[in-house]
Scaffold this motif. Structure first.
Motif, PDB file in Angstrom:
ATOM      1  N   ALA A 141       0.833  -1.207   0.000  1.00  0.00           N
ATOM      2  CA  ALA A 141       0.000   0.000   0.000  1.00  0.00           C
ATOM      3  C   ALA A 141       0.864   1.251   0.000  1.00  0.00           C
ATOM      4  O   ALA A 141       0.561   2.235  -0.698  1.00  0.00           O
ATOM      5  CB  ALA A 141      -0.921  -0.005   1.212  1.00  0.00           C
ATOM      6  N   GLU A 142       1.942   1.226   0.762  1.00  0.00           N
ATOM      7  CA  GLU A 142       2.830   2.394   0.802  1.00  0.00           C
ATOM      8  C   GLU A 142       3.561   2.580  -0.532  1.00  0.00           C
ATOM      9  O   GLU A 142       3.754   3.707  -0.996  1.00  0.00           O
ATOM     10  CB  GLU A 142       3.830   2.229   1.949  1.00  0.00           C
ATOM     11  CG  GLU A 142       4.708   3.454   2.200  1.00  0.00           C
ATOM     12  CD  GLU A 142       3.893   4.718   2.480  1.00  0.00           C
ATOM     13  OE1 GLU A 142       2.765   4.601   2.986  1.00  0.00           O
ATOM     14  OE2 GLU A 142       4.389   5.820   2.160  1.00  0.00           O
ATOM     15  N   VAL A 143       3.957   1.461  -1.140  1.00  0.00           N
ATOM     16  CA  VAL A 143       4.601   1.538  -2.458  1.00  0.00           C
ATOM     17  C   VAL A 143       3.640   2.142  -3.481  1.00  0.00           C
ATOM     18  O   VAL A 143       4.022   3.018  -4.278  1.00  0.00           O
ATOM     19  CB  VAL A 143       5.060   0.135  -2.914  1.00  0.00           C
ATOM     20  CG1 VAL A 143       5.471   0.149  -4.380  1.00  0.00           C
ATOM     21  CG2 VAL A 143       6.201  -0.357  -2.049  1.00  0.00           C
ATOM     22  N   ALA A 144       2.398   1.700  -3.458  1.00  0.00           N
ATOM     23  CA  ALA A 144       1.397   2.243  -4.391  1.00  0.00           C
ATOM     24  C   ALA A 144       1.167   3.731  -4.137  1.00  0.00           C
ATOM     25  O   ALA A 144       0.968   4.510  -5.083  1.00  0.00           O
ATOM     26  CB  ALA A 144       0.082   1.473  -4.242  1.00  0.00           C
ATOM     27  N   ASN A 145       1.231   4.129  -2.876  1.00  0.00           N
ATOM     28  CA  ASN A 145       1.034   5.545  -2.544  1.00  0.00           C
ATOM     29  C   ASN A 145       2.213   6.393  -3.012  1.00  0.00           C
ATOM     30  O   ASN A 145       2.037   7.504  -3.515  1.00  0.00           O
ATOM     31  CB  ASN A 145       0.843   5.678  -1.031  1.00  0.00           C
ATOM     32  CG  ASN A 145       0.484   7.091  -0.628  1.00  0.00           C
ATOM     33  OD1 ASN A 145      -0.221   7.792  -1.349  1.00  0.00           O
ATOM     34  ND2 ASN A 145       0.969   7.520   0.529  1.00  0.00           N
ATOM     35  N   GLN A 146       3.427   5.868  -2.859  1.00  0.00           N
ATOM     36  CA  GLN A 146       4.620   6.629  -3.233  1.00  0.00           C
ATOM     37  C   GLN A 146       4.830   6.688  -4.747  1.00  0.00           C
ATOM     38  O   GLN A 146       5.384   7.647  -5.255  1.00  0.00           O
ATOM     39  CB  GLN A 146       5.863   6.006  -2.566  1.00  0.00           C
ATOM     40  CG  GLN A 146       5.872   6.118  -1.053  1.00  0.00           C
ATOM     41  CD  GLN A 146       5.878   7.571  -0.568  1.00  0.00           C
ATOM     42  OE1 GLN A 146       6.493   8.440  -1.195  1.00  0.00           O
ATOM     43  NE2 GLN A 146       5.175   7.848   0.520  1.00  0.00           N
ATOM     44  N   MET A 147       4.388   5.658  -5.459  1.00  0.00           N
ATOM     45  CA  MET A 147       4.584   5.629  -6.919  1.00  0.00           C
ATOM     46  C   MET A 147       3.401   6.301  -7.619  1.00  0.00           C
ATOM     47  O   MET A 147       2.730   5.720  -8.483  1.00  0.00           O
ATOM     48  CB  MET A 147       4.748   4.186  -7.400  1.00  0.00           C
ATOM     49  CG  MET A 147       5.988   3.501  -6.848  1.00  0.00           C
ATOM     50  SD  MET A 147       6.126   1.778  -7.362  1.00  0.00           S
ATOM     51  CE  MET A 147       6.369   1.961  -9.137  1.00  0.00           C
ATOM     52  N   ALA A 148       3.191   7.561  -7.262  1.00  0.00           N
ATOM     53  CA  ALA A 148       2.037   8.291  -7.805  1.00  0.00           C
ATOM     54  C   ALA A 148       2.136   8.463  -9.321  1.00  0.00           C
ATOM     55  O   ALA A 148       1.109   8.570 -10.006  1.00  0.00           O
ATOM     56  CB  ALA A 148       1.916   9.639  -7.115  1.00  0.00           C
ATOM     57  N   TRP A 149       3.367   8.500  -9.848  1.00  0.00           N
ATOM     58  CA  TRP A 149       3.534   8.674 -11.294  1.00  0.00           C
ATOM     59  C   TRP A 149       2.942   7.492 -12.072  1.00  0.00           C
ATOM     60  O   TRP A 149       2.585   7.610 -13.240  1.00  0.00           O
ATOM     61  CB  TRP A 149       5.024   8.799 -11.637  1.00  0.00           C
ATOM     62  CG  TRP A 149       5.843   7.631 -11.149  1.00  0.00           C
ATOM     63  CD1 TRP A 149       6.442   7.495  -9.926  1.00  0.00           C
ATOM     64  CD2 TRP A 149       6.136   6.424 -11.872  1.00  0.00           C
ATOM     65  NE1 TRP A 149       7.093   6.284  -9.835  1.00  0.00           N
ATOM     66  CE2 TRP A 149       6.932   5.606 -11.015  1.00  0.00           C
ATOM     67  CE3 TRP A 149       5.807   5.947 -13.135  1.00  0.00           C
ATOM     68  CZ2 TRP A 149       7.398   4.358 -11.398  1.00  0.00           C
ATOM     69  CZ3 TRP A 149       6.274   4.701 -13.514  1.00  0.00           C
ATOM     70  CH2 TRP A 149       7.060   3.926 -12.650  1.00  0.00           C
ATOM     71  N   LEU A 150       2.838   6.332 -11.385  1.00  0.00           N
ATOM     72  CA  LEU A 150       2.302   5.141 -12.038  1.00  0.00           C
ATOM     73  C   LEU A 150       0.876   4.816 -11.586  1.00  0.00           C
ATOM     74  O   LEU A 150       0.010   4.507 -12.415  1.00  0.00           O
ATOM     75  CB  LEU A 150       3.201   3.934 -11.738  1.00  0.00           C
ATOM     76  CG  LEU A 150       2.773   2.596 -12.354  1.00  0.00           C
ATOM     77  CD1 LEU A 150       2.891   2.661 -13.876  1.00  0.00           C
ATOM     78  CD2 LEU A 150       3.643   1.453 -11.814  1.00  0.00           C
ATOM     79  N   THR A 151       0.642   4.935 -10.285  1.00  0.00           N
ATOM     80  CA  THR A 151      -0.644   4.496  -9.724  1.00  0.00           C
ATOM     81  C   THR A 151      -1.630   5.641  -9.498  1.00  0.00           C
ATOM     82  O   THR A 151      -2.800   5.393  -9.218  1.00  0.00           O
ATOM     83  CB  THR A 151      -0.417   3.791  -8.384  1.00  0.00           C
ATOM     84  OG1 THR A 151       0.133   4.735  -7.445  1.00  0.00           O
ATOM     85  CG2 THR A 151       0.551   2.628  -8.529  1.00  0.00           C
TER      86      THR A 151
END
Length: 354
Positions: A141-151
């Motif tokens: 969940a944190e990875v998805a939040n940090q990778m805003a350019w993708l998600t």
């Protein structure tokens, strides 16, 4: 033929007949799926919520594969659900491929994550597994939040436009195509799961669940079996997440949040574990209760869900279900029916998997 070989041959025959008997479709099962099919025409104004039920049901089936059959408890199953949702959303947004290809991609990525994390799950018992699975979901969940350019981060993945299924069936605003699509996918995957759990592989999983040391002692490759079923379960959860992304055409961090894992666990508590239909029945009850209670008391619906859960636990749902099943069979088979092996008191419930 030696005496030992003859005994082994007889035992193999008994197991094969038992599995064949459990694999036969029973009348309640057929009626269940006919009712689901009939709902397409009988409940045309409820397709949106029925679509949600089908997706949650598939998600619960995926959790039941590891919890009900292998004894692996998880508080982070939403990791696979969310990964599948993001995979399907990204495939649609950037490649505009057929939704079925999105399902395959979601299953593959979720299965890959399940295979990698399965080695962590093997390193511990119940409490350790709870923490490991929860940790994996929180990290993702944190990875998805940090990778805003993708998600898209906290704003969610926007701009998802889903093409027609197989190039023919366009999604509509009433949810009819979405529901039929989710129902068909859920049914196909359910049939596959049902076939797996009544195979020797499924039998070995139950042996591991009941006593892993004894299963290892009789030659069952415990770790390999657990890795396989955990990976399979992750793929199922990924497909469920992909269905949600495709039918709503939007993906947010909500798909990977902790409450997703808690909800699906609650669905299994309501419906029961270890016979696959528990996930489907639990999804129907949970979603209908949620919809009804939220319309009556939008602020406190969760309170009533919790109260119902407490009542279920105190009343011992399994005991109530067993009594209802026995009463139904006694009524269906008559006074003499209880003596036969198929209708006897030790016969398995609805699906016959327990």
């Amino acid at each position: 033929m030696s005496h030992a070989s003859a005994d082994s041959f007889v035992q193999s025959g008994i197991v094969a007949r038992t599995l064949a008997r459990r694999g036969r479709w029973r009348v309640p099962e057929i009626l269940f799926w006919l009712a689901a099919l009939a709902s397409i025409w009988l409940l045309p104004d409820r397709h949106l919520i029925l679509n949600e039920i089908a997706i949650i049901g598939l998600f619960a089936v995926s959790l039941d594969l590891i919890l009900g059959y292998a004894g692996i408890v998880s508080l982070g199953h939403a990791a696979f659900f969310g990964l599948g949702a993001y995979t399907a959303g990204l495939i649609a947004k950037h490649f505009a491929l057929d939704p079925v290809i999105g399902l395959v991609g979601a299953a593959a990525t979720a299965a890959a994550l399940g295979w990698v994390t399965s080695f962590l799950v093997l390193r511990g018992a119940d409490l350790t597994r709870l923490m490991v699975t929860l940790g994996v979901a929180l990290i993702l969940a944190e990875v998805a939040n940090q990778m805003a350019w993708l998600t898209g981060g906290a704003d969610g993945l926007q701009g998802v436009i889903m093409p027609a299924i197989l190039g023919r069936f366009e999604f509509d605003i009433f949810g009819t195509t979405a529901y039929v699509y989710s129902l068909v996918v859920t049914f196909v995957l359910f049939v596959i799961a049902r076939r797996i759990v009544v195979s020797p592989f499924g039998l070995s999983l139950r042996a591991i669940r009941d006593n892993s040391l004894r299963a290892r002692a009789v030659g069952i490759p415990v770790n390999a079996r657990l890795i396989a079923v955990y990976t399979l379960s992750a793929a199922y959860a990924g497909v469920a997440g992909a269905l949600l992304a495709q039918t709503t055409q939007f993906v947010s961090l909500d798909v990977i949040a902790f409450h997703r894992s808690a909800d699906v666990l609650l669905v299994l508590v309501i419906g029961g574990t270890g016979y696959l239909y528990g996930g489907l029945v639990g999804a129907v009850v949970f979603k209908l209760l949620q919809d009804m209670l939220a319309s009556i008391t939008p602020q406190y619906w969760l309170f009533w869900i919790g109260l119902i859960l407490i009542i279920l636990v105190l009343a011992d749902r399994d005991r109530l279900t067993a009594r209802l099943t026995a009463a139904w069979r006694a009524r269906a088979t008559g006074p003499a029916g209880g003596a036969g092996p198929a209708g006897g008191p030790h016969a398995t419930p609805a699906s016959g998997e327990r």
